[in-house]
Design a protein around this motif. Structure first.
Motif, PDB file in Angstrom:
ATOM      1  N   ASP A 108       3.422  -0.325   8.991  1.00  0.00           N
ATOM      2  CA  ASP A 108       2.433  -1.210   8.396  1.00  0.00           C
ATOM      3  C   ASP A 108       1.183  -0.466   7.951  1.00  0.00           C
ATOM      4  O   ASP A 108       0.548  -0.814   6.968  1.00  0.00           O
ATOM      5  CB  ASP A 108       2.051  -2.306   9.389  1.00  0.00           C
ATOM      6  N   TYR A 109       0.855   0.559   8.683  1.00  0.00           N
ATOM      7  CA  TYR A 109      -0.352   1.286   8.340  1.00  0.00           C
ATOM      8  C   TYR A 109      -0.079   2.458   7.421  1.00  0.00           C
ATOM      9  O   TYR A 109      -0.998   3.069   6.901  1.00  0.00           O
ATOM     10  CB  TYR A 109      -1.045   1.791   9.599  1.00  0.00           C
ATOM     11  N   LEU A 110       1.158   2.747   7.254  1.00  0.00           N
ATOM     12  CA  LEU A 110       1.497   4.003   6.601  1.00  0.00           C
ATOM     13  C   LEU A 110       0.851   4.137   5.234  1.00  0.00           C
ATOM     14  O   LEU A 110       0.188   5.131   4.930  1.00  0.00           O
ATOM     15  CB  LEU A 110       3.015   4.132   6.485  1.00  0.00           C
ATOM     16  N   THR A 111       1.034   3.157   4.422  1.00  0.00           N
ATOM     17  CA  THR A 111       0.505   3.226   3.069  1.00  0.00           C
ATOM     18  C   THR A 111      -1.007   3.327   3.078  1.00  0.00           C
ATOM     19  O   THR A 111      -1.592   4.230   2.495  1.00  0.00           O
ATOM     20  CB  THR A 111       0.890   1.970   2.273  1.00  0.00           C
ATOM     21  N   GLY A 112      -1.627   2.390   3.752  1.00  0.00           N
ATOM     22  CA  GLY A 112      -3.074   2.366   3.750  1.00  0.00           C
ATOM     23  C   GLY A 112      -3.685   3.556   4.441  1.00  0.00           C
ATOM     24  O   GLY A 112      -4.615   4.182   3.932  1.00  0.00           O
TER      25      GLY A 112
ATOM     26  N   ASP B  84      -1.476  11.750  -3.678  1.00  0.00           N
ATOM     27  CA  ASP B  84      -0.494  12.698  -3.150  1.00  0.00           C
ATOM     28  C   ASP B  84       0.056  12.207  -1.818  1.00  0.00           C
ATOM     29  O   ASP B  84       1.262  12.160  -1.603  1.00  0.00           O
ATOM     30  CB  ASP B  84      -1.144  14.076  -2.958  1.00  0.00           C
ATOM     31  N   TRP B  85      -0.843  11.846  -0.950  1.00  0.00           N
ATOM     32  CA  TRP B  85      -0.424  11.399   0.378  1.00  0.00           C
ATOM     33  C   TRP B  85       0.343  10.080   0.315  1.00  0.00           C
ATOM     34  O   TRP B  85       1.324   9.875   1.022  1.00  0.00           O
ATOM     35  CB  TRP B  85      -1.626  11.240   1.304  1.00  0.00           C
ATOM     36  N   GLN B  86      -0.126   9.219  -0.545  1.00  0.00           N
ATOM     37  CA  GLN B  86       0.536   7.924  -0.696  1.00  0.00           C
ATOM     38  C   GLN B  86       1.988   8.098  -1.103  1.00  0.00           C
ATOM     39  O   GLN B  86       2.890   7.483  -0.560  1.00  0.00           O
ATOM     40  CB  GLN B  86      -0.169   7.093  -1.780  1.00  0.00           C
ATOM     41  N   GLN B  87       2.156   8.947  -2.073  1.00  0.00           N
ATOM     42  CA  GLN B  87       3.491   9.143  -2.596  1.00  0.00           C
ATOM     43  C   GLN B  87       4.402   9.730  -1.538  1.00  0.00           C
ATOM     44  O   GLN B  87       5.556   9.324  -1.366  1.00  0.00           O
ATOM     45  CB  GLN B  87       3.421  10.089  -3.801  1.00  0.00           C
ATOM     46  N   LEU B  88       3.835  10.664  -0.831  1.00  0.00           N
ATOM     47  CA  LEU B  88       4.574  11.300   0.248  1.00  0.00           C
ATOM     48  C   LEU B  88       5.001  10.264   1.282  1.00  0.00           C
ATOM     49  O   LEU B  88       6.136  10.228   1.737  1.00  0.00           O
ATOM     50  CB  LEU B  88       3.653  12.347   0.874  1.00  0.00           C
ATOM     51  N   SER B  89       4.062   9.422   1.640  1.00  0.00           N
ATOM     52  CA  SER B  89       4.360   8.452   2.689  1.00  0.00           C
ATOM     53  C   SER B  89       5.332   7.386   2.211  1.00  0.00           C
ATOM     54  O   SER B  89       6.137   6.874   2.979  1.00  0.00           O
ATOM     55  CB  SER B  89       3.077   7.800   3.183  1.00  0.00           C
ATOM     56  N   SER B  90       5.284   7.080   0.938  1.00  0.00           N
ATOM     57  CA  SER B  90       6.169   6.021   0.450  1.00  0.00           C
ATOM     58  C   SER B  90       7.633   6.434   0.558  1.00  0.00           C
ATOM     59  O   SER B  90       8.506   5.607   0.761  1.00  0.00           O
ATOM     60  CB  SER B  90       5.811   5.674  -0.999  1.00  0.00           C
ATOM     61  N   GLY B  91       7.870   7.710   0.444  1.00  0.00           N
ATOM     62  CA  GLY B  91       9.239   8.189   0.609  1.00  0.00           C
ATOM     63  C   GLY B  91       9.746   7.957   2.018  1.00  0.00           C
ATOM     64  O   GLY B  91      10.924   7.698   2.243  1.00  0.00           O
ATOM     65  N   TRP B  92       8.821   8.033   2.948  1.00  0.00           N
ATOM     66  CA  TRP B  92       9.227   7.869   4.345  1.00  0.00           C
ATOM     67  C   TRP B  92       9.292   6.405   4.760  1.00  0.00           C
ATOM     68  O   TRP B  92       9.935   6.052   5.734  1.00  0.00           O
ATOM     69  CB  TRP B  92       8.249   8.605   5.264  1.00  0.00           C
ATOM     70  N   GLN B  93       8.601   5.591   3.986  1.00  0.00           N
ATOM     71  CA  GLN B  93       8.512   4.193   4.381  1.00  0.00           C
ATOM     72  C   GLN B  93       9.892   3.523   4.384  1.00  0.00           C
ATOM     73  O   GLN B  93      10.230   2.760   5.282  1.00  0.00           O
ATOM     74  CB  GLN B  93       7.588   3.454   3.432  1.00  0.00           C
ATOM     75  N   ALA B  94      10.662   3.846   3.379  1.00  0.00           N
ATOM     76  CA  ALA B  94      11.987   3.251   3.279  1.00  0.00           C
ATOM     77  C   ALA B  94      12.854   3.651   4.468  1.00  0.00           C
ATOM     78  O   ALA B  94      13.527   2.818   5.070  1.00  0.00           O
ATOM     79  CB  ALA B  94      12.653   3.688   1.980  1.00  0.00           C
ATOM     80  N   MET B  95      12.805   4.925   4.804  1.00  0.00           N
ATOM     81  CA  MET B  95      13.626   5.364   5.925  1.00  0.00           C
ATOM     82  C   MET B  95      13.123   4.790   7.238  1.00  0.00           C
ATOM     83  O   MET B  95      13.900   4.450   8.124  1.00  0.00           O
ATOM     84  CB  MET B  95      13.693   6.896   5.978  1.00  0.00           C
ATOM     85  N   LEU B  96      11.826   4.648   7.292  1.00  0.00           N
ATOM     86  CA  LEU B  96      11.248   4.048   8.489  1.00  0.00           C
ATOM     87  C   LEU B  96      11.699   2.594   8.615  1.00  0.00           C
ATOM     88  O   LEU B  96      12.077   2.128   9.687  1.00  0.00           O
ATOM     89  CB  LEU B  96       9.725   4.135   8.423  1.00  0.00           C
TER      90      LEU B  96
END
Lengths: 150, 150
Positions: A108-112, B84-96
Motif C-alpha cells: 500500500d505504501y510502495l508507490t507513495g 525513477d523510484w516509482q517505476q522501479l517499485s511498480s515492477g515489484w508491486q505486481a509480484m508483491l
DNA sequence: ATAAAACCTCAATTAAAGTTTAGGTAAAGT
DNA sequence: ACTTTACCTAAACTTTAATTGAGGTTTTAT
C-alpha cells in the motif's frame, strides 16, 4: 500390517521434490522411513502429507528447523490425526497473517513511499518493521530520531 | 559540490545495517561510494534511500540479484528522481500482489486443508502453486490422483 | 542372465546473504 | 602526543536448503 510400500522415487514424484531432498529431510528428522531387505527406503503413505506440509510451510516462510520443531509434537511413526495437523497449522496461521498484513502495508505504501520524501521517518513502513517478521534483532531502523527501541 | 559526506559508519547506523553489509552491497554493485583522501568511503545522502529500498525489496522476497537488475535502470551516480523510484517499485508491486494473494489463499485453506483429506488434488492450494512464486519449474505437484498411477 | 534403472552412503559443492577474522591505516577524542 | 575508534582489504567462515558426484548395491525389465 505395514503399508510401508512407497519407494523414495515414488514419493519424490508424487510430491514433486527430488529424491535427494527426501534424503535430506530424513536426515533432518522431518520424515521417516523403514528399509526393505535390500536397505532401500520404504514409506508409508502419510509421508506425502508430511512433505506437502513441509512445502506449504516453506512457502509461508517457515524454515526447516521450525518445521522440525512443529513436527516434534506429532507422533513419529504413526499417521497423525486431523487434529494433529490442525493444531500444527494453527500455530502458523498467526504468523502467516502477520506476514500478509506486513506485505499488504508494504504494498500500500510502495508507490507513495518510495517516491516521496518520507523515507526518513517513523511513519514509513519501509523503515519500520512494525511486525517483526524475520529479524527481531537490532532491526531495520535505528535512524537517529525515531529512536524508540521499536 | 560534492555532498559525498557520509561515512560508512553513519550510513550503517542510519539504515540499521552492518558496515559489512554496505561493503557487500557495494561489491554487488547495489550502492556506490567515492573515497576521501585516506581511502575511506564517502556516500551521498541518496545511498540511504537505496539501502532502504534494498531492505524493503528483500522483505517482499526480492533477491539481491533481482534488485541489482532493477537498479541497473537507475542512474549510477546521480540521485535518481521520484519517477525513477516509482517505476522501479511498480515492477515489484505486481509480484508483491501475487505473493500476497498466494499467501492469503494459503492462509484461507490452511485450517481446512491441512486437516482434511484433500491433500491429494488439484483444487488444493497447498499442492498447487497457482502463482508460481519462486519455482516455476517442475513445481510442487505432479500428483496424479494420490492413486497409483506411478 | 544380463542390462538398465533405481537405489544406497558419504563427501563435496552450490547459492544467497552476509559476518568474522587478520593485519594494517586513518581519524577523532583527550 | 597518544590512544581509542573507525576504517581499509582480502579471505575464510556461517547458515539454509538443498544438489551433485563417486563408487557401489538392488530391483526391474528384457
Amino acid at each position: 500390517m505395514d503399508r510401508q510400500n512407497l519407494s523414495v522415487g515414488q514419493v519424490a514424484k508424487r510430491c514433486g521434490v527430488a529424491v535427494s531432498a527426501l534424503h535430506f529431510y530424513e536426515n533432518k528428522g522431518l520424515i521417516h522411513s523403514s528399509r526393505n531387505s535390500g536397505n532401500q527406503r520404504r514409506y508409508s503413505p502419510d509421508v506425502i502429507r508430511r512433505v506437502s506440509i513441509i512445502k506449504a510451510a516453506q512457502k509461508m516462510g517457515v524454515g526447516l528447523n521450525e518445521i522440525a520443531e512443529a513436527f516434534a509434537s506429532l507422533p513419529k511413526h504413526k499417521a497423525p490425526s486431523r487434529e494433529d495437523w490442525q493444531q500444527l497449522s494453527s500455530g502458523w496461521q498467526a504468523m502467516l497473517n502477520g506476514r500478509i498484513r506486513y506485505l499488504e502495508r508494504l504494498r500500500d505504501y510502495l508507490t507513495g513511499c518510495i517516491g516521496c520524501g518520507c523515507l526518513s521517518m517513523a511513519n514509513c513502513p519501509i523503515y519500520n518493521p512494525a511486525d517483526k517478521l524475520e529479524d527481531q534483532g537490532p532491526g531495520p531502523v535505528i535512524l537517529e530520531q525515531a529512536n524508540g527501541s521499536d
